[in-house]
Design an enzyme around this catalytic site. Structure first.
Site, mmCIF file in Angstrom:
data_model
loop_
_atom_site.group_PDB
_atom_site.id
_atom_site.type_symbol
_atom_site.label_atom_id
_atom_site.label_comp_id
_atom_site.label_asym_id
_atom_site.label_seq_id
_atom_site.Cartn_x
_atom_site.Cartn_y
_atom_site.Cartn_z
ATOM 1 N N LYS A 133 -8.807 -3.886 51.964
ATOM 2 C CA LYS A 133 -8.934 -2.683 52.802
ATOM 3 C C LYS A 133 -7.950 -2.761 53.972
ATOM 4 O O LYS A 133 -7.357 -1.757 54.370
ATOM 5 C CB LYS A 133 -10.377 -2.538 53.307
ATOM 6 C CG LYS A 133 -10.596 -1.388 54.289
ATOM 7 C CD LYS A 133 -10.547 -0.032 53.613
ATOM 8 C CE LYS A 133 -10.313 1.148 54.541
ATOM 9 N NZ LYS A 133 -11.315 1.446 55.514
ATOM 10 N N GLY A 165 -19.497 7.348 66.601
ATOM 11 C CA GLY A 165 -18.376 8.286 66.569
ATOM 12 C C GLY A 165 -18.343 8.938 65.196
ATOM 13 O O GLY A 165 -19.388 9.239 64.605
HETATM 14 N N1 LIG Z 1 -12.548 7.672 60.963
HETATM 15 C C1 LIG Z 1 -12.348 7.214 59.750
HETATM 16 O O1 LIG Z 1 -12.049 7.983 58.835
HETATM 17 C C2 LIG Z 1 -12.516 5.770 59.445
HETATM 18 C C3 LIG Z 1 -12.764 4.838 60.437
HETATM 19 N N2 LIG Z 1 -13.006 3.531 60.094
HETATM 20 C C4 LIG Z 1 -13.282 2.512 61.115
HETATM 21 O O2 LIG Z 1 -14.597 2.738 61.620
HETATM 22 C C5 LIG Z 1 -14.677 2.281 62.980
HETATM 23 C C6 LIG Z 1 -15.174 3.447 63.859
HETATM 24 O O3 LIG Z 1 -14.162 4.449 63.816
HETATM 25 P P1 LIG Z 1 -14.416 6.008 64.097
HETATM 26 O O4 LIG Z 1 -15.763 6.375 63.646
HETATM 27 O O5 LIG Z 1 -13.245 6.724 63.572
HETATM 28 O O6 LIG Z 1 -14.415 6.015 65.683
HETATM 29 P P2 LIG Z 1 -14.406 7.248 66.705
HETATM 30 O O7 LIG Z 1 -13.095 7.319 67.395
HETATM 31 O O8 LIG Z 1 -14.874 8.501 66.086
HETATM 32 O O9 LIG Z 1 -15.504 6.778 67.722
HETATM 33 C C7 LIG Z 1 -15.479 5.518 68.339
HETATM 34 C C8 LIG Z 1 -15.904 5.647 69.782
HETATM 35 O O10 LIG Z 1 -14.818 6.141 70.566
HETATM 36 C C9 LIG Z 1 -15.317 6.970 71.614
HETATM 37 N N3 LIG Z 1 -14.744 8.299 71.429
HETATM 38 C C10 LIG Z 1 -14.258 8.810 70.279
HETATM 39 N N4 LIG Z 1 -13.730 10.019 70.468
HETATM 40 C C11 LIG Z 1 -13.859 10.273 71.784
HETATM 41 C C12 LIG Z 1 -13.470 11.347 72.607
HETATM 42 N N5 LIG Z 1 -12.845 12.445 72.109
HETATM 43 N N6 LIG Z 1 -13.727 11.279 73.924
HETATM 44 C C13 LIG Z 1 -14.340 10.210 74.431
HETATM 45 N N7 LIG Z 1 -14.737 9.135 73.700
HETATM 46 C C14 LIG Z 1 -14.497 9.172 72.396
HETATM 47 C C15 LIG Z 1 -16.793 6.896 71.525
HETATM 48 O O11 LIG Z 1 -17.286 5.743 72.224
HETATM 49 P P3 LIG Z 1 -17.043 5.323 73.769
HETATM 50 O O12 LIG Z 1 -17.257 6.512 74.621
HETATM 51 O O13 LIG Z 1 -17.992 4.198 73.996
HETATM 52 O O14 LIG Z 1 -15.595 4.867 73.891
HETATM 53 C C16 LIG Z 1 -17.011 6.612 70.048
HETATM 54 O O15 LIG Z 1 -18.217 5.995 69.764
HETATM 55 C C17 LIG Z 1 -13.264 1.800 63.354
HETATM 56 O O16 LIG Z 1 -13.168 0.419 63.140
HETATM 57 C C18 LIG Z 1 -12.380 2.556 62.353
HETATM 58 O O17 LIG Z 1 -11.163 1.897 62.126
HETATM 59 C C19 LIG Z 1 -13.064 3.129 58.789
HETATM 60 C C20 LIG Z 1 -12.835 4.017 57.777
HETATM 61 C C21 LIG Z 1 -12.471 5.383 58.027
HETATM 62 C C1 LIG Z 2 -9.091 6.561 55.474
HETATM 63 C C2 LIG Z 2 -8.474 5.217 55.695
HETATM 64 C C3 LIG Z 2 -8.665 4.436 54.425
HETATM 65 C C4 LIG Z 2 -6.991 5.391 55.925
HETATM 66 O O1 LIG Z 2 -6.324 4.206 56.087
HETATM 67 C C5 LIG Z 2 -9.105 4.553 56.873
HETATM 68 O O2 LIG Z 2 -9.733 3.531 56.753
HETATM 69 C C6 LIG Z 2 -8.915 5.072 58.245
HETATM 70 O O3 LIG Z 2 -8.696 6.274 58.436
HETATM 71 O O4 LIG Z 2 -8.990 4.241 59.162
#
Ligand SMILES: NC(=O)C1=CN([C@@H]2O[C@H](COP(=O)(O)OP(=O)(O)OC[C@H]3O[C@@H](n4cnc5c(N)ncnc54)[C@H](OP(=O)(O)O)[C@@H]3O)[C@@H](O)[C@H]2O)C=CC1
Ligand SMILES: CC(C)(CO)C(=O)C(=O)O
Length: 313
Positions: free
Chosen positions: A188, A9
């Site tokens: 964190k 994602g």
């Molecule tokens: N985003 C950020 O800024 C930060 C995120 N994190 C952490 O990183 C980890 C990953 O988060 P993040 O990258 O934000 O995850 P995303 O929401 O971007 O993606 C995770 C999964 O959700 C599904 N998904 C996301 N958006 C959609 C959509 N619009 N429609 C359908 N399916 C969707 C996909 O998998 P599937 O189809 O299999 O469900 C995707 O692989 C989490 O633990 C988060 O807390 C940590 C720091 C910052």
């Molecule tokens: C950017 C930050 C630090 C905000 O809490 C994060 O980890 C998130 O968006 O999940």
């Protein structure tokens, strides 16, 4: 290094893109078919600090891994917490004897699940202050800077952890080898335990929330619960330093304008949140140790109420 990004994602795409651009052999894996198809057809598209970037990185649906010939040196887990176990099951055909697995999800206690699928000495855990946002299938927005901490779980695996740190740093991901990763994960989690749930409930970014007269009191009350629960597990945290770290998130010049990932999940994408793995985890641990955690309990309940009202899936 041969690297699988498991959960591609927003954050997985950021790490995949940066590691690919620094010369690693990267593949992206995800359960979102439209996203995978779009990446394979048009490349992974990103707005990288204002610059339009397109990179051709092979992408696979997680159900198709049995047919993929790619023995990874490193797997980076970047699913949502709720998707972690399903992803670990899907990854089994790609895990060789020596494959190292690094978990960078937000939240507490993921190693308890990972150790059921990965040899303990191959598990590495960490957390990151990088941010990222999904714009739609195949497209992400990546702005600002960040860093990450990681450490080996298994004894004697420091060198392997340092090698992973080096590869990530060469990709300009600013990785640090941590001597005390559990404390780092709790630090964190304090950021996520305040910013994520509060900005989601209050419909704000971090700059907007931090600018209110109530921000300091609410943040301090929540952080006190995290610090007390950590102390019961012999994890010592420096509360003033954590409060200062949270305040840095309010800066619009760094990540203040970012909507935390929980806001992106629930408010933008109408998806269920990771609240049970952040504030909810503190409530569960609090019960185990006889520590009262009313702020975390209330915030967890409020987020679940909002999920129900919005019909999140
Ligand atoms: N985003 C950020 O800024 C930060 C995120 N994190 C952490 O990183 C980890 C990953 O988060 P993040 O990258 O934000 O995850 P995303 O929401 O971007 O993606 C995770 C999964 O959700 C599904 N998904 C996301 N958006 C959609 C959509 N619009 N429609 C359908 N399916 C969707 C996909 O998998 P599937 O189809 O299999 O469900 C995707 O692989 C989490 O633990 C988060 O807390 C940590 C720091 C910052
Ligand atoms: C950017 C930050 C630090 C905000 O809490 C994060 O980890 C998130 O968006 O999940």
């Amino acid at each position: 290094m041969k690297i699988i990004i498991a959960g591609s994602g927003a954050m997985g795409s950021r790490f995949g893109l940066m590691l690919h651009r620094s010369g690693n052999d990267v593949i992206l894996v995800d359960g979102w078919k439209e996203h995978i198809d779009k990446i394979n057809n048009d490349g992974l598209q990103a707005n990288l600090n204002g610059e339009e970037v397109v990179e051709k990185i092979p992408a696979y649906h997680q159900d198709d891994l049995a047919d993929v010939d790619f023995s990874a040196d490193l797997v980076i887990l970047f699913t949502k917490a709720m998707q972690l176990e399903t992803m670990l099951k899907s990854l089994q055909p790609c895990l060789a004897e020596e494959t190292k697995v690094l978990c960078l999800l937000n939240g507490i206690g993921h190693e308890d699940i990972i150790k059921n699928y990965v040899k303990f000495e191959n598990i590495f855990i960490g957390n990151t202050m990088w941010t990222a946002g999904m714009d739609g299938p195949g497209r992400v927005t990546l702005f600002g800077s960040g860093s990450l901490d990681l450490q080996n779980l298994g004894a004697g695996k420091e060198e392997a952890a340092k090698e992973i740190t080096k590869v990530l740093s060469e990709a300009e991901l600013h990785a640090n080898f941590s001597e005390d990763i559990l404390a780092s994960i709790y630090r964190k989690a304090c950021v996520n335990g305040t910013m994520n749930g509060l900005c989601t409930m209050l419909n704000s970014n971090m700059t907007e929330f931090g600018g209110t007269t109530y921000a300091d009191d609410i943040v301090e009350a929540i952080v006190t619960e995290f610090v007390t629960v950590a102390k019961a597990q012999n994890i010592e945290l420096d509360q003033p330093a954590i409060l200062a770290q949270i305040k840095k998130c309010y800066d619009p010049e760094t990540i203040g304008l970012h909507h935390p990932s929980m806001y992106q999940d629930l408010i933008i994408n109408n998806r269920l949140t990771e609240i049970d793995y952040i504030n909810g985890a503190i409530v569960r641990k609090g019960k185990e140790f006889g520590i009262s955690t009313p702020y975390c309990a209330f915030l967890t309940q409020l987020i679940h109420v909002k999920e129900e009202i919005l019909g999140a899936k």
